[in-house]
Design a protein around this motif. Structure first.
Motif, PDB file in Angstrom:
ATOM      1  N   MET A 103      40.445  36.343  30.273  1.00 28.72           N
ATOM      2  CA  MET A 103      39.589  37.454  29.877  1.00 28.72           C
ATOM      3  C   MET A 103      40.071  38.156  28.613  1.00 28.72           C
ATOM      4  N   ASP A 104      41.382  38.145  28.369  1.00 28.90           N
ATOM      5  CA  ASP A 104      41.892  38.696  27.115  1.00 28.90           C
ATOM      6  C   ASP A 104      43.208  38.014  26.781  1.00 28.90           C
ATOM      7  N   GLU A 105      43.772  38.336  25.636  1.00 29.62           N
ATOM      8  CA  GLU A 105      44.977  37.634  25.165  1.00 29.62           C
ATOM      9  C   GLU A 105      46.166  37.852  26.080  1.00 29.62           C
ATOM     10  N   ARG A 106      46.233  39.000  26.741  1.00 31.59           N
ATOM     11  CA  ARG A 106      47.386  39.294  27.573  1.00 31.59           C
ATOM     12  C   ARG A 106      47.273  38.675  28.964  1.00 31.59           C
ATOM     13  N   ALA A 107      46.063  38.355  29.350  1.00 35.51           N
ATOM     14  CA  ALA A 107      45.825  37.934  30.725  1.00 35.51           C
ATOM     15  C   ALA A 107      46.448  36.574  31.025  1.00 35.51           C
ATOM     16  N   GLY A 108      45.654  35.545  31.079  1.00 29.27           N
ATOM     17  CA  GLY A 108      46.176  34.249  31.477  1.00 29.27           C
ATOM     18  C   GLY A 108      46.664  34.301  32.911  1.00 29.27           C
ATOM     19  N   THR A 109      47.437  33.301  33.295  1.00 28.74           N
ATOM     20  CA  THR A 109      47.899  33.253  34.678  1.00 28.74           C
ATOM     21  C   THR A 109      48.919  34.335  34.981  1.00 28.74           C
ATOM     22  N   ARG A 110      49.447  34.992  33.952  1.00 28.60           N
ATOM     23  CA  ARG A 110      50.401  36.066  34.202  1.00 28.60           C
ATOM     24  C   ARG A 110      49.778  37.193  35.014  1.00 28.60           C
ATOM     25  N   VAL A 111      48.494  37.439  34.780  1.00 34.72           N
ATOM     26  CA  VAL A 111      47.856  38.528  35.520  1.00 34.72           C
ATOM     27  C   VAL A 111      47.765  38.174  37.006  1.00 34.72           C
ATOM     28  N   ILE A 112      47.607  36.897  37.325  1.00 39.85           N
ATOM     29  CA  ILE A 112      47.606  36.466  38.726  1.00 39.85           C
ATOM     30  C   ILE A 112      48.977  36.709  39.349  1.00 39.85           C
ATOM     31  N   SER A 113      50.016  36.300  38.645  1.00 41.72           N
ATOM     32  CA  SER A 113      51.378  36.493  39.152  1.00 41.72           C
ATOM     33  C   SER A 113      51.712  37.970  39.320  1.00 41.72           C
ATOM     34  N   GLU A 114      51.274  38.789  38.363  1.00 37.70           N
ATOM     35  CA  GLU A 114      51.557  40.223  38.437  1.00 37.70           C
ATOM     36  C   GLU A 114      50.882  40.850  39.642  1.00 37.70           C
ATOM     37  N   VAL A 115      49.626  40.528  39.849  1.00 38.33           N
ATOM     38  CA  VAL A 115      48.904  41.097  40.982  1.00 38.33           C
ATOM     39  C   VAL A 115      49.552  40.686  42.300  1.00 38.33           C
ATOM     40  N   VAL A 147      34.356  47.260  44.870  1.00 45.22           N
ATOM     41  CA  VAL A 147      34.996  48.580  44.815  1.00 45.22           C
ATOM     42  C   VAL A 147      35.556  48.899  43.433  1.00 45.22           C
ATOM     43  N   GLY A 148      35.548  47.929  42.512  1.00 45.14           N
ATOM     44  CA  GLY A 148      36.059  48.186  41.172  1.00 45.14           C
ATOM     45  C   GLY A 148      35.751  47.055  40.222  1.00 45.14           C
ATOM     46  N   GLU A 149      35.822  47.359  38.930  1.00 44.97           N
ATOM     47  CA  GLU A 149      35.610  46.359  37.892  1.00 44.97           C
ATOM     48  C   GLU A 149      36.684  46.517  36.822  1.00 44.97           C
ATOM     49  N   ALA A 150      36.961  45.427  36.124  1.00 42.60           N
ATOM     50  CA  ALA A 150      37.963  45.436  35.062  1.00 42.60           C
ATOM     51  C   ALA A 150      37.524  44.499  33.952  1.00 42.60           C
ATOM     52  N   ALA A 151      37.860  44.871  32.716  1.00 42.84           N
ATOM     53  CA  ALA A 151      37.504  44.053  31.563  1.00 42.84           C
ATOM     54  C   ALA A 151      38.720  43.541  30.814  1.00 42.84           C
ATOM     55  N   ILE A 156      45.245  45.432  36.653  1.00 46.64           N
ATOM     56  CA  ILE A 156      46.369  46.019  37.377  1.00 46.64           C
ATOM     57  C   ILE A 156      46.004  47.412  37.882  1.00 46.64           C
ATOM     58  N   ALA A 157      45.371  48.208  37.031  1.00 48.38           N
ATOM     59  CA  ALA A 157      45.023  49.572  37.415  1.00 48.38           C
ATOM     60  C   ALA A 157      44.013  49.594  38.563  1.00 48.38           C
ATOM     61  N   GLU A 158      42.980  48.765  38.473  1.00 52.61           N
ATOM     62  CA  GLU A 158      41.945  48.762  39.509  1.00 52.61           C
ATOM     63  C   GLU A 158      42.451  48.162  40.816  1.00 52.61           C
ATOM     64  N   THR A 159      43.295  47.155  40.728  1.00 55.86           N
ATOM     65  CA  THR A 159      43.855  46.581  41.952  1.00 55.86           C
ATOM     66  C   THR A 159      44.756  47.591  42.639  1.00 55.86           C
ATOM     67  N   SER A 160      45.522  48.329  41.859  1.00 55.32           N
ATOM     68  CA  SER A 160      46.375  49.375  42.419  1.00 55.32           C
ATOM     69  C   SER A 160      45.545  50.468  43.074  1.00 55.32           C
ATOM     70  N   ARG A 161      44.452  50.839  42.428  1.00 55.67           N
ATOM     71  CA  ARG A 161      43.620  51.931  42.941  1.00 55.67           C
ATOM     72  C   ARG A 161      42.831  51.516  44.176  1.00 55.67           C
ATOM     73  N   CYS A 162      42.310  50.307  44.163  1.00 49.46           N
ATOM     74  CA  CYS A 162      41.366  49.889  45.208  1.00 49.46           C
ATOM     75  C   CYS A 162      41.983  49.055  46.325  1.00 49.46           C
ATOM     76  N   ARG A 163      43.091  48.368  46.031  1.00 49.52           N
ATOM     77  CA  ARG A 163      43.716  47.451  46.992  1.00 49.52           C
ATOM     78  C   ARG A 163      42.662  46.548  47.655  1.00 49.52           C
ATOM     79  N   THR A 194      46.425  40.667  48.500  1.00 51.09           N
ATOM     80  CA  THR A 194      45.158  40.460  47.796  1.00 51.09           C
ATOM     81  C   THR A 194      44.955  38.973  47.500  1.00 51.09           C
ATOM     82  N   GLY A 195      43.832  38.433  47.947  1.00 52.89           N
ATOM     83  CA  GLY A 195      43.506  37.053  47.637  1.00 52.89           C
ATOM     84  C   GLY A 195      42.865  36.965  46.257  1.00 52.89           C
ATOM     85  N   ILE A 196      43.199  35.936  45.510  1.00 57.47           N
ATOM     86  CA  ILE A 196      42.678  35.809  44.146  1.00 57.47           C
ATOM     87  C   ILE A 196      41.789  34.585  44.023  1.00 57.47           C
ATOM     88  N   LEU A 197      40.578  34.840  43.553  1.00 58.69           N
ATOM     89  CA  LEU A 197      39.613  33.774  43.281  1.00 58.69           C
ATOM     90  C   LEU A 197      39.359  33.745  41.782  1.00 58.69           C
TER      91      LEU A 197
END
Length: 254
Positions: free
Chosen positions: A97-109, A70-74, A80-87, A116-119
């Motif tokens: 995937m980028d300098e800001r990501a890391g495990t922080r993006v998992i915690s944020e989501v 239902v969505g893609e992100a780079a 964050i935007a696509e997860t919010s939009r698509c749930r 939302t399950g994260i793989l």
């Protein structure tokens, strides 16, 4: 303890009251530690900096018939935007995937959308990265060498609330996710909430989800959700690994 990756065709009941069963199965080489029974159509957001990776995984999933992308992100911001939009039911993400990501993006989501399950789908086989991702709450960690069947099964497992990791990770989970050194009033798994600790204590004592629900006077679905969260936070692939890890840390003996 048996290596779950090497067990074929075994049904593992979560409770004695007809709750969903966990199925240990896989290819003959046993690359996956856990898989789950297929369920209704699963919605997925794919997050990877490489368009070719996203396209390849999308093609695999669209051919399966049971998963809908239902969505893609780079970037982390797009995640964050696509997860919010698509749930989505599942976020498939490379946390580097980028300098800001890391495990922080998992915690944020998970902080915003805990349902939302994260793989994690990554080429990185580094104990620190794997441990950080699992401790942040990812339910699974597969390498990009996984084939189409393994990717599909991984997504189905995570969507069903199960934990799933590559076999090579499963073989060293105990060392990766062992308890922190004890100190005064130190709980061995500080990443768990107080309610999750109550459930883990009872899991360690060998109690079923149904029995735990009765003791805590909670709905079976609530207990099932907490068990899934516990597995993700501990980075374990199944109930037996959770019991071993908890008992090694001194739980469940009372």
């Amino acid at each position: 303890m048996h290596q779950t990756a090497d067990i074929k065709g075994l049904l593992w009941p979560l409770s004695s009251h007809g709750e969903a069963h966990r199925e240990f199965a896989g290819r003959p080489d046993g690359d996956l530690a856990v898989v789950a029974r297929p369920r209704a159509t699963v919605t997925v957001v794919l997050a990877d900096a490489q368009p070719a990776i996203r396209h390849g995984v999308r093609s695999v999933l669209e051919r399966s018939g049971g998963v809908r992308v239902v969505g893609e992100a780079a970037t982390a911001d797009e995640v964050i935007a696509e997860t919010s939009r698509c749930r989505p039911d599942v976020l498939v993400v490379d946390p580097l995937m980028d300098e800001r990501a890391g495990t922080r993006v998992i915690s944020e989501v998970l902080g915003l959308w805990p349902e939302t399950g994260i793989l994690v789908f990554s080429s990185v086989d580094d104990d620190r990265v794997i441990t950080a991702a699992l401790q942040a709450g990812a339910r699974g960690y597969l390498f990009k060498r996984a084939d189409a069947d393994q990717i599909l099964r991984g997504i189905q497992a995570v969507a069903a609330g199960e934990g799933i990791v590559d076999k090579s990770i499963a073989n060293r989970l105990g060392a990766l996710m062992g308890p922190a050194p004890a100190g005064p009033y130190s709980y061995p798994f500080p990443q768990l909430t107080n309610r999750e600790r109550e459930v883990l204590e009872r899991i360690a004592a060998g109690k079923s989800n149904a029995a735990i629900a009765r003791e805590l006077v909670l709905a079976s679905k609530t207990i099932s959700n907490r068990v899934s969260a516990i597995f993700g936070k501990l980075g374990v692939a199944d109930r037996s690994q959770a019991i071993v890890l908890a008992r090694d840390a001194g739980l469940g003996h009372g």
